[in-house]
Scaffold this motif. Sequence first.
Motif, PDB file in Angstrom:
ATOM      1  N   THR A   1     -10.331   9.798  11.540  1.00 28.17           N
ATOM      2  CA  THR A   1     -10.668  10.604  12.719  1.00 28.17           C
ATOM      3  C   THR A   1     -11.098  12.014  12.322  1.00 28.17           C
ATOM      4  O   THR A   1     -11.201  12.893  13.163  1.00 28.17           O
ATOM      5  N   GLY A   2     -11.300  12.233  11.041  1.00 30.81           N
ATOM      6  CA  GLY A   2     -11.763  13.534  10.596  1.00 30.81           C
ATOM      7  C   GLY A   2     -10.661  14.534  10.338  1.00 30.81           C
ATOM      8  O   GLY A   2     -10.900  15.731  10.235  1.00 30.81           O
ATOM      9  N   PHE A   3      -9.424  14.022  10.242  1.00 33.51           N
ATOM     10  CA  PHE A   3      -8.298  14.916   9.960  1.00 33.51           C
ATOM     11  C   PHE A   3      -8.420  15.397   8.512  1.00 33.51           C
ATOM     12  O   PHE A   3      -8.329  14.621   7.571  1.00 33.51           O
ATOM     13  N   ASP A   4      -8.613  16.694   8.344  1.00 34.59           N
ATOM     14  CA  ASP A   4      -8.990  17.176   7.009  1.00 34.59           C
ATOM     15  C   ASP A   4      -7.917  18.025   6.326  1.00 34.59           C
ATOM     16  O   ASP A   4      -8.205  18.769   5.405  1.00 34.59           O
ATOM     17  N   GLU A   5      -6.659  17.880   6.774  1.00 34.34           N
ATOM     18  CA  GLU A   5      -5.592  18.676   6.164  1.00 34.34           C
ATOM     19  C   GLU A   5      -4.888  17.933   5.034  1.00 34.34           C
ATOM     20  O   GLU A   5      -3.931  18.426   4.462  1.00 34.34           O
ATOM     21  N   VAL A   6      -5.322  16.705   4.766  1.00 32.52           N
ATOM     22  CA  VAL A   6      -4.783  15.932   3.646  1.00 32.52           C
ATOM     23  C   VAL A   6      -5.966  15.379   2.851  1.00 32.52           C
ATOM     24  O   VAL A   6      -7.083  15.304   3.362  1.00 32.52           O
ATOM     25  N   PRO A   7      -5.730  14.986   1.589  1.00 36.70           N
ATOM     26  CA  PRO A   7      -6.817  14.422   0.781  1.00 36.70           C
ATOM     27  C   PRO A   7      -7.451  13.205   1.467  1.00 36.70           C
ATOM     28  O   PRO A   7      -6.797  12.506   2.236  1.00 36.70           O
ATOM     29  N   ARG A   8      -8.704  12.958   1.156  1.00 30.47           N
ATOM     30  CA  ARG A   8      -9.501  11.965   1.862  1.00 30.47           C
ATOM     31  C   ARG A   8      -8.837  10.591   1.973  1.00 30.47           C
ATOM     32  O   ARG A   8      -8.884   9.956   3.018  1.00 30.47           O
ATOM     33  N   ARG A   9      -8.183  10.122   0.939  1.00 32.51           N
ATOM     34  CA  ARG A   9      -7.645   8.756   0.999  1.00 32.51           C
ATOM     35  C   ARG A   9      -6.490   8.606   1.974  1.00 32.51           C
ATOM     36  O   ARG A   9      -6.094   7.498   2.314  1.00 32.51           O
ATOM     37  N   TRP A  10      -5.932   9.698   2.430  1.00 31.49           N
ATOM     38  CA  TRP A  10      -4.830   9.635   3.394  1.00 31.49           C
ATOM     39  C   TRP A  10      -5.250  10.062   4.802  1.00 31.49           C
ATOM     40  O   TRP A  10      -4.438  10.051   5.707  1.00 31.49           O
ATOM     41  N   ARG A  11      -6.500  10.434   4.967  1.00 32.00           N
ATOM     42  CA  ARG A  11      -6.912  10.978   6.270  1.00 32.00           C
ATOM     43  C   ARG A  11      -6.713  10.027   7.428  1.00 32.00           C
ATOM     44  O   ARG A  11      -6.375  10.426   8.531  1.00 32.00           O
ATOM     45  N   ARG A  12      -6.939   8.727   7.201  1.00 32.95           N
ATOM     46  CA  ARG A  12      -6.840   7.788   8.319  1.00 32.95           C
ATOM     47  C   ARG A  12      -5.406   7.615   8.808  1.00 32.95           C
ATOM     48  O   ARG A  12      -5.183   7.033   9.872  1.00 32.95           O
ATOM     49  N   PHE A  13      -4.435   8.102   8.042  1.00 30.58           N
ATOM     50  CA  PHE A  13      -3.039   7.963   8.451  1.00 30.58           C
ATOM     51  C   PHE A  13      -2.551   9.107   9.339  1.00 30.58           C
ATOM     52  O   PHE A  13      -1.387   9.131   9.720  1.00 30.58           O
TER      53      PHE A  13
ATOM     54  N   MET B   1       0.857  -1.205   0.000  1.00 31.25           N
ATOM     55  CA  MET B   1       0.000   0.000   0.000  1.00 31.25           C
ATOM     56  C   MET B   1       0.885   1.244   0.000  1.00 31.25           C
ATOM     57  O   MET B   1       1.529   1.546   0.982  1.00 31.25           O
ATOM     58  N   MET B   2       0.955   1.925  -1.085  1.00 31.98           N
ATOM     59  CA  MET B   2       1.866   3.053  -1.229  1.00 31.98           C
ATOM     60  C   MET B   2       1.514   4.246  -0.348  1.00 31.98           C
ATOM     61  O   MET B   2       2.355   5.084  -0.081  1.00 31.98           O
ATOM     62  N   SER B   3       0.290   4.322   0.093  1.00 28.29           N
ATOM     63  CA  SER B   3      -0.131   5.529   0.801  1.00 28.29           C
ATOM     64  C   SER B   3       0.229   5.501   2.282  1.00 28.29           C
ATOM     65  O   SER B   3       0.097   6.501   2.961  1.00 28.29           O
ATOM     66  N   ASP B   4       0.693   4.357   2.793  1.00 26.01           N
ATOM     67  CA  ASP B   4       1.032   4.308   4.213  1.00 26.01           C
ATOM     68  C   ASP B   4       2.261   5.171   4.466  1.00 26.01           C
ATOM     69  O   ASP B   4       3.228   5.107   3.716  1.00 26.01           O
ATOM     70  N   PRO B   5       2.243   5.976   5.526  1.00 28.33           N
ATOM     71  CA  PRO B   5       3.389   6.854   5.805  1.00 28.33           C
ATOM     72  C   PRO B   5       4.664   6.075   6.118  1.00 28.33           C
ATOM     73  O   PRO B   5       5.758   6.601   5.986  1.00 28.33           O
ATOM     74  N   LEU B   6       4.530   4.817   6.565  1.00 31.30           N
ATOM     75  CA  LEU B   6       5.710   4.024   6.864  1.00 31.30           C
ATOM     76  C   LEU B   6       6.324   3.523   5.570  1.00 31.30           C
ATOM     77  O   LEU B   6       5.818   2.624   4.917  1.00 31.30           O
ATOM     78  N   GLU B   7       7.441   4.092   5.194  1.00 25.57           N
ATOM     79  CA  GLU B   7       8.025   3.801   3.887  1.00 25.57           C
ATOM     80  C   GLU B   7       8.613   2.395   3.820  1.00 25.57           C
ATOM     81  O   GLU B   7       8.748   1.828   2.753  1.00 25.57           O
ATOM     82  N   ALA B   8       8.955   1.828   4.965  1.00 24.54           N
ATOM     83  CA  ALA B   8       9.540   0.487   4.978  1.00 24.54           C
ATOM     84  C   ALA B   8       8.563  -0.554   4.433  1.00 24.54           C
ATOM     85  O   ALA B   8       8.961  -1.634   4.049  1.00 24.54           O
ATOM     86  N   MET B   9       7.295  -0.229   4.410  1.00 28.09           N
ATOM     87  CA  MET B   9       6.300  -1.175   3.926  1.00 28.09           C
ATOM     88  C   MET B   9       6.532  -1.553   2.471  1.00 28.09           C
ATOM     89  O   MET B   9       6.114  -2.604   2.034  1.00 28.09           O
TER      90      MET B   9
END
Length: 100
Positions: free
Chosen positions: A26-38, A1-9
């Motif tokens: 959690t409603g974090f809205d400072e990044v595009p929707r597909r990355w919000r959960r990270f 999954m390329m979108s995970d902030p952990l690059e080692a993945m």
Amino acid sequence: MMSDPLEAMAEPGTPDDRRRFILDDTGFDEVPRRWRRFYRKWSGASDRLAANEVLCPVCKVVIRSTRELRPGDRVYCMPCMSRLIVGFGPTGRLEATVAY
Ligand SMILES: [Zn+2]
């Protein structure tokens, strides 16, 4: 999954004995929707970070991975575009420092 902030993945063939985590939005809205959960907002000194979370020292946003974080991991903070390295802080907890 390329979108995970952990690059080692992205590394193939790495033994994977890490705990996995299900992330919720959690409603974090400072990044595009597909990355919000990270990412999530940090609620201050009383906030307890999970094993898959680390605080960005630059913008004070909590970065979350689907896997447990360990010292030496590189993570990417999308809200402030910082590349970070996970390590132990003075309190013994995981902390991220900026990688130059
Ligand atoms: Zn940041």
